[in-house]
Design a protein around this motif. Structure first.
Motif, PDB file in Angstrom:
ATOM      1  N   TYR A  90      55.422  71.032  29.083  1.00 14.42           N
ATOM      2  CA  TYR A  90      54.058  70.626  28.736  1.00 14.42           C
ATOM      3  C   TYR A  90      53.240  70.272  29.972  1.00 14.42           C
ATOM      4  O   TYR A  90      52.012  70.429  29.961  1.00 14.42           O
ATOM      5  CB  TYR A  90      54.098  69.482  27.725  1.00 14.42           C
ATOM      6  N   ARG A 131      52.029  73.582  31.086  1.00 15.20           N
ATOM      7  CA  ARG A 131      51.050  74.149  30.158  1.00 15.20           C
ATOM      8  C   ARG A 131      49.658  73.589  30.386  1.00 15.20           C
ATOM      9  O   ARG A 131      48.660  74.321  30.306  1.00 15.20           O
ATOM     10  CB  ARG A 131      51.494  73.869  28.710  1.00 15.20           C
ATOM     11  N   TYR A 132      49.555  72.282  30.688  1.00 10.11           N
ATOM     12  CA  TYR A 132      48.245  71.652  30.813  1.00 10.11           C
ATOM     13  C   TYR A 132      47.793  71.462  32.250  1.00 10.11           C
ATOM     14  O   TYR A 132      46.739  70.865  32.490  1.00 10.11           O
ATOM     15  CB  TYR A 132      48.241  70.324  30.056  1.00 10.11           C
ATOM     16  N   GLU A 145      58.931  79.603  27.171  1.00  7.80           N
ATOM     17  CA  GLU A 145      58.674  78.430  26.347  1.00  7.80           C
ATOM     18  C   GLU A 145      59.022  78.689  24.888  1.00  7.80           C
ATOM     19  O   GLU A 145      59.438  77.773  24.172  1.00  7.80           O
ATOM     20  CB  GLU A 145      57.220  78.006  26.499  1.00  7.80           C
ATOM     21  N   SER A 175      61.357  75.986  22.927  1.00  5.40           N
ATOM     22  CA  SER A 175      60.756  75.130  21.904  1.00  5.40           C
ATOM     23  C   SER A 175      61.320  75.374  20.518  1.00  5.40           C
ATOM     24  O   SER A 175      61.321  74.461  19.681  1.00  5.40           O
ATOM     25  CB  SER A 175      59.236  75.329  21.886  1.00  5.40           C
ATOM     26  N   ILE A 192      56.034  65.311  25.015  1.00  7.39           N
ATOM     27  CA  ILE A 192      54.918  66.245  24.850  1.00  7.39           C
ATOM     28  C   ILE A 192      53.626  65.627  25.396  1.00  7.39           C
ATOM     29  O   ILE A 192      52.992  66.197  26.297  1.00  7.39           O
ATOM     30  CB  ILE A 192      54.764  66.683  23.379  1.00  7.39           C
ATOM     31  N   SER A 238      51.997  66.483  28.988  1.00  9.06           N
ATOM     32  CA  SER A 238      50.617  66.974  28.990  1.00  9.06           C
ATOM     33  C   SER A 238      49.745  66.141  29.922  1.00  9.06           C
ATOM     34  O   SER A 238      48.972  66.679  30.729  1.00  9.06           O
ATOM     35  CB  SER A 238      50.047  66.937  27.567  1.00  9.06           C
TER      36      SER A 238
END
Length: 511
Positions: free
Chosen positions: A63, A66-67, A154, A158, A185, A189
C-alpha cells in the motif's frame, strides 16, 4: 453419512445437484478424508505469529507503493504535462490489471501451494515497481505499462495472504490477527504519501520516490521464503487436519453467488473501495489547489511542488486508520456477544456517518484548510471502522476451501466497480467542468471540488449494502461453521437428495 465401501473415493458435489450450496453440510463427512487418513500439520504459535508479521510487512509495502504516486501526483503532472483524467489513468491501469488477474490467483490459491504463488507474484512486483522509477519524459506509455504489471504481483498477494491468516488462527485470535494485517492498509497508504513527497522534495526528482519500496521489498521476499508456512486449508478449524473438498471453479462461483452475506458485503466493500480510491488519489491535490485558491501558496510550475498536504494527509490516514480499525474491532468484540449481526452494522454506520463529514469537508475547503482537515479526519476515522471487520466477515461466511476464490472475486468486483474507475471518473468530471471556464485560474480547484461530491453519495449506497448484509449474516455464518464441523444442521428444513459422483460410482444421500 459415508458410503459403506471399504475404499473411499474422492467425491465431489455434482453441478447438476439441486443442493443449495450454502447448505452442503449434510454431506460434508463424505467430502473430507477420514480422520485416520488425514495428515495433521502442526504449526507452532511462534511460527504462526512470525508468518503474520511477515505478511503484515509486505502488506505495508504494497500500500505504500500504491499511494506513492498520489503523494507526488502534482510533480508527475508537471513532468509529463498531463491533465487530471490522464493522470488518474496511472491508477486506473494499475487497478485494472489487479482486478483482472485476481480471479486467476484465487483459483490457483484454492488448489496449489499458496506460498510459491506469493513468492512469484512478489518477484514480479519488485522488478516492475523498480522499473517504474526509470521512465523518462517521452515514455509516459511505458510508465502506464509498468504500473499495469505491478498489479500482477499485488493480485497474487492480496487474494492469498488473508486466507493463510485464516488457516493459522481461529475465533478471537483470528479477528485480532486480521485486524493487525488490515491496519497496515491505512498505515502503508499514509506512509506512501509521506515517503513519496519527502523523497521527491529531498532529491528534487519524483523518480526516487518510487525506488524506496522495491528496495524494502527485497527484504520482504527473503522473509516470505524462510518464515511463511503454507498451512492446510481449514487447519485452524480442524486442529491441523485441514478440509479437502474437490470442486470445480464453476461450483465455487455458484456457491458464492448463493451466499447472500458474501454478495451484499462484497457490494459494500466495493462502495468502500470507490470512496477510498477517489479520496486517496485526489485529496492531497485537492487541498493543494485549495491553498492556492486562498492565496496561501503559489502555483506549481516547476518540480518539486509544495508537498505540505501530502505530509498532512498521509499522517491523517495513518492515525485514522489505526484508531478506526482498532475501534471497529473492539466494537465487534464488545457487541458481538449480544448482537449476532454486529459486524455489517458497524460497517454500515461507518459509511453512512462518513458521508456528511466528507460533504462538509469538500465545501469548507474554500474557506478554511484547518476545518477541512477536521472533517476529513472524522470521515476517514468512520470509514476505517470497516477495514478489519469487512475481512473477518468473508472468512467466517465462506468455507476454507473457497476462501481464496472468494477473496479474488471480491477484489475483482470491488476494484472493477470501485477504485479502478473512481479516480478516473473524478478526473474526467473535473476536466469537463474546468473546460466550461478555462480562463479562470481558480476554476481548477472548483472543478475538482464539484467532481468529488460523488464520494459522499457512494458512501451512503455502501451503508445500505451493509445493512442488507446484516439481514442474512447470522444464518450464513452458522451454515459455514457447520460445514467445517461436518455436523447436520439442527432444525433445518429438509433438503432434496444429494447426488455425489466420482465418475464411475454414484451415491444418493438423503437429507
Amino acid at each position: 453419512m459415508e458410503p459403506k465401501d471399504e475404499q473411499i473415493p474422492r467425491w465431489r458435489v455434482g453441478s447438476g445437484s439441486s443442493l443449495r450450496y450454502g447448505a452442503f453440510v449434510n454431506s460434508m463427512s463424505s467430502l473430507t478424508p477420514r480422520a485416520e487418513e488425514k495428515e495433521k500439520v502442526t504449526i507452532s504459535p511462534r511460527r504462526a505469529y512470525l508468518a503474520v508479521a511477515v505478511l503484515c510487512y509486505i502488506n505495508l509495502l504494497n500500500y505504500a507503493e500504491r499511494y506513492t504516486i498520489a503523494g507526488v501526483l502534482p510533480n508527475i503532472q508537471e513532468f509529463f504535462e498531463i491533465s487530471d483524467s490522464t493522470a488518474a489513468l496511472i491508477q486506473t491501469v494499475f487497478i485494472s490489471s489487479f482486478l483482472l488477474l485476481a480471479p486467476l490467483f484465487g483459483y490457483l490459491g484454492d488448489r496449489y501451494n499458496r506460498k510459491y504463488i506469493m513468492i512469484g507474484g512478489l518477484s514480479v512486483w519488485l522488478v516492475t515497481a523498480a522499473g517504474s522509477s526509470l521512465v523518462t519524459k517521452s515514455y509516459f506509455w511505458l510508465l502506464m505499462l509498468l504500473r499495469a504489471m505491478v498489479g500482477i504481483g499485488e493480485a497474487s498477494y492480496s487474494t492469498i495472504a488473508p486466507t493463510i491468516i485464516g488457516d493459522l488462527f481461529v475465533g478471537t485470535k483470528r479477528s485480532a490477527m486480521i485486524l493487525v494485517f488490515y491496519l497496515f492498509i491505512p498505515v502503508g497508504s499514509g506512509l506512501g504519501y509521506i515517503t513519496g513527497a519527502g523523497v521527491a522534495a529531498l532529491t528534487g526528482d519524483w523518480h526516487w520516490s518510487l525506488r524506496i519500496t522495491p528496495i524494502l521489498g527485497v527484504v520482504g521476499l527473503v522473509l516470505l521464503v524462510f518464515l511463511c508456512p503454507n498451512p492446510p486449508r481449514g487447519a485452524a478449524e480442524t486442529q491441523g487436519e485441514g478440509v479437502n473438498v474437490a470442486s470445480s471453479y464453476q461450483e465455487d462461483v455458484k456457491y458464492l453467488l448463493k451466499n447472500k452475506s458474501y454478495v451484499w458485503s462484497s457490494l459494500g466493500v466495493t462502495a468502500t473501495a470507490f470512496l477510498t480510491g477517489a479520496l486517496g488519489f485526489w485529496t492531497p491535490t485537492f487541498l493543494s489547489r485549495a491553498r492556492f485558491n486562498q492565496g496561501l501558496i503559489s502555483e506549481c510550475v516547476k518540480e518539486p511542488c509544495d508537498s505540505t498536504d501530502s505530509y498532512i494527509f498521509g499522517a491523517v490516514t495513518v492515525v485514522t486508520g489505526i484508531l478506526g480499525a482498532c475501534l471497529g474491532s473492539v466494537l465487534s468484540r464488545w457487541f458481538g456477544v449480544k448482537v449476532a449481526n454486529v459486524d455489517p452494522l458497524i460497517c454500515a454506520v461507518g459509511l453512512l456517518g462518513s458521508a456528511p463529514c466528507l460533504f462538509v469537508a469538500i465545501f469548507v475547503a474554500s474557506a478554511s484548510i484547518t476545518t477541512t482537515y477536521v472533517f476529513i479526519f472524522i470521515g476517514e476515522l468512520l470509514i476505517s471502522l470497516n477495514w478489519a471487520v469487512m475481512a473477518d466477515i468473508l472468512l467466517y461466511v465462506v468455507v476454507p476451501t473457497r476462501r481464496s476464490t472468494a477473496e479474488a472475486l471480491q477484489i475483482s468486483v470491488c476494484h472493477l466497480l470501485g477504485d479502478a474507475g473512481s479516480p478516473y471518473l473524478v478526473g474526467v468530471i473535473s476536466d469537463a467542468i474546468r473546460r466550461s471556464k478555462p480562463e479562470n485560474q481558480g476554476w481548477s480547484f472548483h472543478s475538482l471540488k464539484y467532481s468529488l461530491l460523488v464520494c459522499p453519495f457512494v458512501g451512503i449506497l455502501g451503508g445500505v449494502f451493509f445493512l442488507l448484509t446484516s439481514v442474512y449474516i447470522t444464518e450464513d455464518r452458522r451454515v459455514a461453521a457447520l460445514s467445517i464441523e461436518g455436523t447436520p444442521q439442527q432444525g433445518a428444513t429438509s433438503e432434496p437428495p444429494i447426488e455425489l459422483s466420482n465418475g464411475d460410482k454414484t451415491v444418493i444421500i438423503e437429507s
